[in-house]
Design a protein around this motif. Structure first.
Motif, PDB file in Angstrom:
ATOM      1  N   GLU A  21       0.833  -1.208   0.000  1.00 61.56           N
ATOM      2  CA  GLU A  21       0.000   0.000   0.000  1.00 61.56           C
ATOM      3  C   GLU A  21       0.872   1.264   0.000  1.00 61.56           C
ATOM      4  O   GLU A  21       0.609   2.217  -0.726  1.00 61.56           O
ATOM      5  N   LEU A  22       1.933   1.245   0.814  1.00 62.33           N
ATOM      6  CA  LEU A  22       2.797   2.434   0.903  1.00 62.33           C
ATOM      7  C   LEU A  22       3.634   2.627  -0.362  1.00 62.33           C
ATOM      8  O   LEU A  22       3.872   3.763  -0.783  1.00 62.33           O
ATOM      9  N   VAL A  23       4.059   1.530  -0.975  1.00 64.25           N
ATOM     10  CA  VAL A  23       4.815   1.652  -2.230  1.00 64.25           C
ATOM     11  C   VAL A  23       3.905   2.281  -3.288  1.00 64.25           C
ATOM     12  O   VAL A  23       4.302   3.195  -4.017  1.00 64.25           O
ATOM     13  N   ALA A  24       2.650   1.817  -3.327  1.00 64.96           N
ATOM     14  CA  ALA A  24       1.696   2.358  -4.309  1.00 64.96           C
ATOM     15  C   ALA A  24       1.467   3.848  -4.069  1.00 64.96           C
ATOM     16  O   ALA A  24       1.420   4.646  -5.012  1.00 64.96           O
ATOM     17  N   GLU A  25       1.339   4.204  -2.791  1.00 64.94           N
ATOM     18  CA  GLU A  25       1.114   5.614  -2.449  1.00 64.94           C
ATOM     19  C   GLU A  25       2.315   6.455  -2.884  1.00 64.94           C
ATOM     20  O   GLU A  25       2.160   7.520  -3.479  1.00 64.94           O
ATOM     21  N   LYS A  26       3.501   5.944  -2.598  1.00 63.63           N
ATOM     22  CA  LYS A  26       4.727   6.668  -2.942  1.00 63.63           C
ATOM     23  C   LYS A  26       4.851   6.884  -4.453  1.00 63.63           C
ATOM     24  O   LYS A  26       5.319   7.921  -4.907  1.00 63.63           O
ATOM     25  N   LEU A  27       4.429   5.892  -5.222  1.00 66.52           N
ATOM     26  CA  LEU A  27       4.545   5.986  -6.679  1.00 66.52           C
ATOM     27  C   LEU A  27       3.268   6.548  -7.323  1.00 66.52           C
ATOM     28  O   LEU A  27       3.190   6.665  -8.539  1.00 66.52           O
ATOM     29  N   SER A  28       2.261   6.865  -6.481  1.00 69.50           N
ATOM     30  CA  SER A  28       0.963   7.382  -6.964  1.00 69.50           C
ATOM     31  C   SER A  28       0.318   6.458  -7.997  1.00 69.50           C
ATOM     32  O   SER A  28      -0.090   6.906  -9.077  1.00 69.50           O
ATOM     33  N   ILE A  29       0.250   5.182  -7.674  1.00 71.79           N
ATOM     34  CA  ILE A  29      -0.394   4.218  -8.578  1.00 71.79           C
ATOM     35  C   ILE A  29      -1.365   3.358  -7.758  1.00 71.79           C
ATOM     36  O   ILE A  29      -1.251   3.290  -6.528  1.00 71.79           O
ATOM     37  N   PRO A  30      -2.337   2.691  -8.408  1.00 70.14           N
ATOM     38  CA  PRO A  30      -3.303   1.883  -7.653  1.00 70.14           C
ATOM     39  C   PRO A  30      -2.673   0.656  -6.974  1.00 70.14           C
ATOM     40  O   PRO A  30      -1.663   0.142  -7.441  1.00 70.14           O
ATOM     41  N   TYR A  31      -3.342   0.242  -5.906  1.00 64.06           N
ATOM     42  CA  TYR A  31      -2.888  -0.914  -5.116  1.00 64.06           C
ATOM     43  C   TYR A  31      -4.021  -1.934  -5.029  1.00 64.06           C
ATOM     44  O   TYR A  31      -5.148  -1.582  -4.675  1.00 64.06           O
ATOM     45  N   ILE A  32      -3.726  -3.175  -5.374  1.00 69.41           N
ATOM     46  CA  ILE A  32      -4.730  -4.240  -5.322  1.00 69.41           C
ATOM     47  C   ILE A  32      -4.258  -5.346  -4.385  1.00 69.41           C
ATOM     48  O   ILE A  32      -3.192  -5.933  -4.590  1.00 69.41           O
ATOM     49  N   ASN A  33      -5.069  -5.635  -3.368  1.00 65.76           N
ATOM     50  CA  ASN A  33      -4.765  -6.680  -2.392  1.00 65.76           C
ATOM     51  C   ASN A  33      -5.573  -7.928  -2.778  1.00 65.76           C
ATOM     52  O   ASN A  33      -6.786  -7.969  -2.590  1.00 65.76           O
ATOM     53  N   THR A  34      -4.903  -8.939  -3.328  1.00 66.97           N
ATOM     54  CA  THR A  34      -5.664 -10.110  -3.817  1.00 66.97           C
ATOM     55  C   THR A  34      -6.096 -11.037  -2.685  1.00 66.97           C
ATOM     56  O   THR A  34      -7.059 -11.788  -2.840  1.00 66.97           O
ATOM     57  N   GLY A  35      -5.401 -10.976  -1.536  1.00 65.41           N
ATOM     58  CA  GLY A  35      -5.847 -11.778  -0.385  1.00 65.41           C
ATOM     59  C   GLY A  35      -7.263 -11.384   0.008  1.00 65.41           C
ATOM     60  O   GLY A  35      -8.087 -12.229   0.378  1.00 65.41           O
ATOM     61  N   ASN A  36      -7.566 -10.077  -0.104  1.00 59.41           N
ATOM     62  CA  ASN A  36      -8.918  -9.616   0.229  1.00 59.41           C
ATOM     63  C   ASN A  36      -9.956 -10.211  -0.726  1.00 59.41           C
ATOM     64  O   ASN A  36     -11.118 -10.384  -0.349  1.00 59.41           O
ATOM     65  N   MET A  37      -9.525 -10.513  -1.950  1.00 66.74           N
ATOM     66  CA  MET A  37     -10.469 -11.104  -2.899  1.00 66.74           C
ATOM     67  C   MET A  37     -10.809 -12.534  -2.451  1.00 66.74           C
ATOM     68  O   MET A  37     -11.967 -12.949  -2.496  1.00 66.74           O
ATOM     69  N   TYR A  38      -9.783 -13.283  -2.014  1.00 71.48           N
ATOM     70  CA  TYR A  38     -10.050 -14.642  -1.515  1.00 71.48           C
ATOM     71  C   TYR A  38     -10.888 -14.596  -0.241  1.00 71.48           C
ATOM     72  O   TYR A  38     -11.773 -15.424  -0.025  1.00 71.48           O
ATOM     73  N   ARG A  39     -10.613 -13.613   0.593  1.00 69.24           N
ATOM     74  CA  ARG A  39     -11.401 -13.472   1.824  1.00 69.24           C
ATOM     75  C   ARG A  39     -12.850 -13.107   1.496  1.00 69.24           C
ATOM     76  O   ARG A  39     -13.791 -13.600   2.121  1.00 69.24           O
ATOM     77  N   ALA A  40     -13.040 -12.240   0.511  1.00 68.74           N
ATOM     78  CA  ALA A  40     -14.406 -11.815   0.163  1.00 68.74           C
ATOM     79  C   ALA A  40     -15.202 -12.981  -0.422  1.00 68.74           C
ATOM     80  O   ALA A  40     -16.395 -13.131  -0.127  1.00 68.74           O
ATOM     81  N   VAL A  41     -14.559 -13.832  -1.231  1.00 66.58           N
ATOM     82  CA  VAL A  41     -15.258 -15.008  -1.767  1.00 66.58           C
ATOM     83  C   VAL A  41     -15.663 -15.928  -0.601  1.00 66.58           C
ATOM     84  O   VAL A  41     -16.776 -16.469  -0.567  1.00 66.58           O
ATOM     85  N   THR A  42     -14.756 -16.078   0.370  1.00 67.08           N
ATOM     86  CA  THR A  42     -15.057 -16.919   1.537  1.00 67.08           C
ATOM     87  C   THR A  42     -16.239 -16.347   2.316  1.00 67.08           C
ATOM     88  O   THR A  42     -17.171 -17.068   2.689  1.00 67.08           O
ATOM     89  N   LEU A  43     -16.226 -15.027   2.516  1.00 66.09           N
ATOM     90  CA  LEU A  43     -17.335 -14.376   3.216  1.00 66.09           C
ATOM     91  C   LEU A  43     -18.631 -14.540   2.418  1.00 66.09           C
ATOM     92  O   LEU A  43     -19.693 -14.834   2.988  1.00 66.09           O
ATOM     93  N   GLY A  44     -18.531 -14.384   1.100  1.00 64.93           N
ATOM     94  CA  GLY A  44     -19.717 -14.538   0.250  1.00 64.93           C
ATOM     95  C   GLY A  44     -20.296 -15.940   0.380  1.00 64.93           C
ATOM     96  O   GLY A  44     -21.521 -16.120   0.433  1.00 64.93           O
ATOM     97  N   ALA A  45     -19.432 -16.944   0.467  1.00 63.15           N
ATOM     98  CA  ALA A  45     -19.896 -18.339   0.612  1.00 63.15           C
ATOM     99  C   ALA A  45     -20.592 -18.525   1.955  1.00 63.15           C
ATOM    100  O   ALA A  45     -21.675 -19.122   2.033  1.00 63.15           O
ATOM    101  N   LEU A  46     -19.989 -17.986   3.006  1.00 70.43           N
ATOM    102  CA  LEU A  46     -20.594 -18.120   4.343  1.00 70.43           C
ATOM    103  C   LEU A  46     -21.947 -17.412   4.380  1.00 70.43           C
ATOM    104  O   LEU A  46     -22.932 -17.945   4.900  1.00 70.43           O
ATOM    105  N   ARG A  47     -21.987 -16.210   3.780  1.00 70.11           N
ATOM    106  CA  ARG A  47     -23.255 -15.450   3.782  1.00 70.11           C
ATOM    107  C   ARG A  47     -24.320 -16.144   2.947  1.00 70.11           C
ATOM    108  O   ARG A  47     -25.508 -15.977   3.187  1.00 70.11           O
ATOM    109  N   ALA A  48     -23.887 -16.905   1.945  1.00 70.96           N
ATOM    110  CA  ALA A  48     -24.860 -17.624   1.108  1.00 70.96           C
ATOM    111  C   ALA A  48     -25.314 -18.926   1.789  1.00 70.96           C
ATOM    112  O   ALA A  48     -26.092 -19.684   1.221  1.00 70.96           O
TER     113      ALA A  48
END
Ligand code: DC
Length: 237
Positions: A21-48
């Motif tokens: 996140e800090l490297v992205a901020e320093k270079l002024s470019i977007p930051y994507i956390n893919t672990g959050n994508m796996y976590r969100a799919v897991t949450l979506g499964a639990l919620r379903a």
């Protein structure tokens, strides 16, 4: 296109989210956390209502994906944040329940291919920082900037306990270190896209480094590389 993705991989709590996140901020470019994508799919499964203790399988996720919407959208602060079925789930993706199921979910080929496609689409944004476990090996093997962050299990457990937003009820250093080691074991021994450094990744041991030192080191490497290429150096800053 993916050659301009800055891939930051490494095990749980190696400091890579904060650093990325800090490297992205320093270079002024977007930051994507893919672990959050796996976590969100897991949450979506639990919620379903999927019982992930007994139904963590391809068929359950094949059904789930027919109705699951997962996007990365800019939030009110202008940062990319995960959106699940039209809303920002926030800290719900960091609950102990999600944490306990995310590794087996991330080991399913159907989940990996569903998310890989979404991750590759981000290359269209140009230079970005993408953080995960397999960004340099599988998602963007063509990336010119690959870093693999490591740290001892004790250092990582200490960081995890101190991390804002993690809910570890009654956790001790030992129990967190054990949970991290178990997650590493599943992530690095799974058949699809196991956690391992790309052959051309630079391994950065952060055990004795401060976050700022790691950020300065990585962004310095990128700027140095870009400065040596007249045609693109302006794009980084
Ligand atoms: O980085 P994290 O701890 O939030 O990741 C959560 C889980 O997702 C972890 O078990 C590994 C998995 N993961 C993965 O398999 N591939 C990725 N690119 C990112 C995360």
């Amino acid at each position: 296109m993916g050659d301009r993705v800055i891939a930051i991989d490494g095990p749980a709590a190696s400091g890579k989210s904060t650093v990325a996140e800090l490297v992205a901020e320093k270079l002024s470019i977007p930051y994507i956390n893919t672990g959050n994508m796996y976590r969100a799919v897991t949450l979506g499964a639990l919620r379903a209502g999927i019982d992930l203790k007994t139904k963590c399988d391809e068929a359950s996720f094949s059904r789930l994906f027919k109705n699951l919407q997962l996007d990365y959208k800019r939030n009110a602060a202008g940062c990319y944040e995960i959106e699940l079925n039209g809303e920002f789930p926030g800290n719900a993706i960091r609950s102990p329940e999600v944490a306990s199921f995310v590794s087996p979910v991330a080991a399913l080929p159907i989940v990996r291919s569903w998310l890989s496609q979404k991750q590759r689409d981000f290359a269209a944004l140009g230079m970005i920082v993408m953080e995960g476990r397999d960004i340099g090996t599988v998602i963007f093997p063509e990336s010119r900037f690959k870093f693999f962050l490591t740290a001892t299990p004790e250092a990582r457990a200490r960081r995890r306990l101190a991390q804002d937003g993690e809910n570890f009820d009654g956790a001790t250093l030992e129990s967190v270190a054990a949970a991290i080691a178990e997650r590493d074991r599943i992530d690095s021994t799974r058949k699809v896209a196991p956690l391992k450094p790309a052959v051309d990744a630079e391994i950065v041991d952060t055990t004795e480094m401060t976050i700022d030192e790691v950020v300065d080191y990585i962004s310095g490497r990128i700027m140095h590389y870009e400065d040596s290429r007249d045609d693109v150096s302006g794009a980084v800053r």
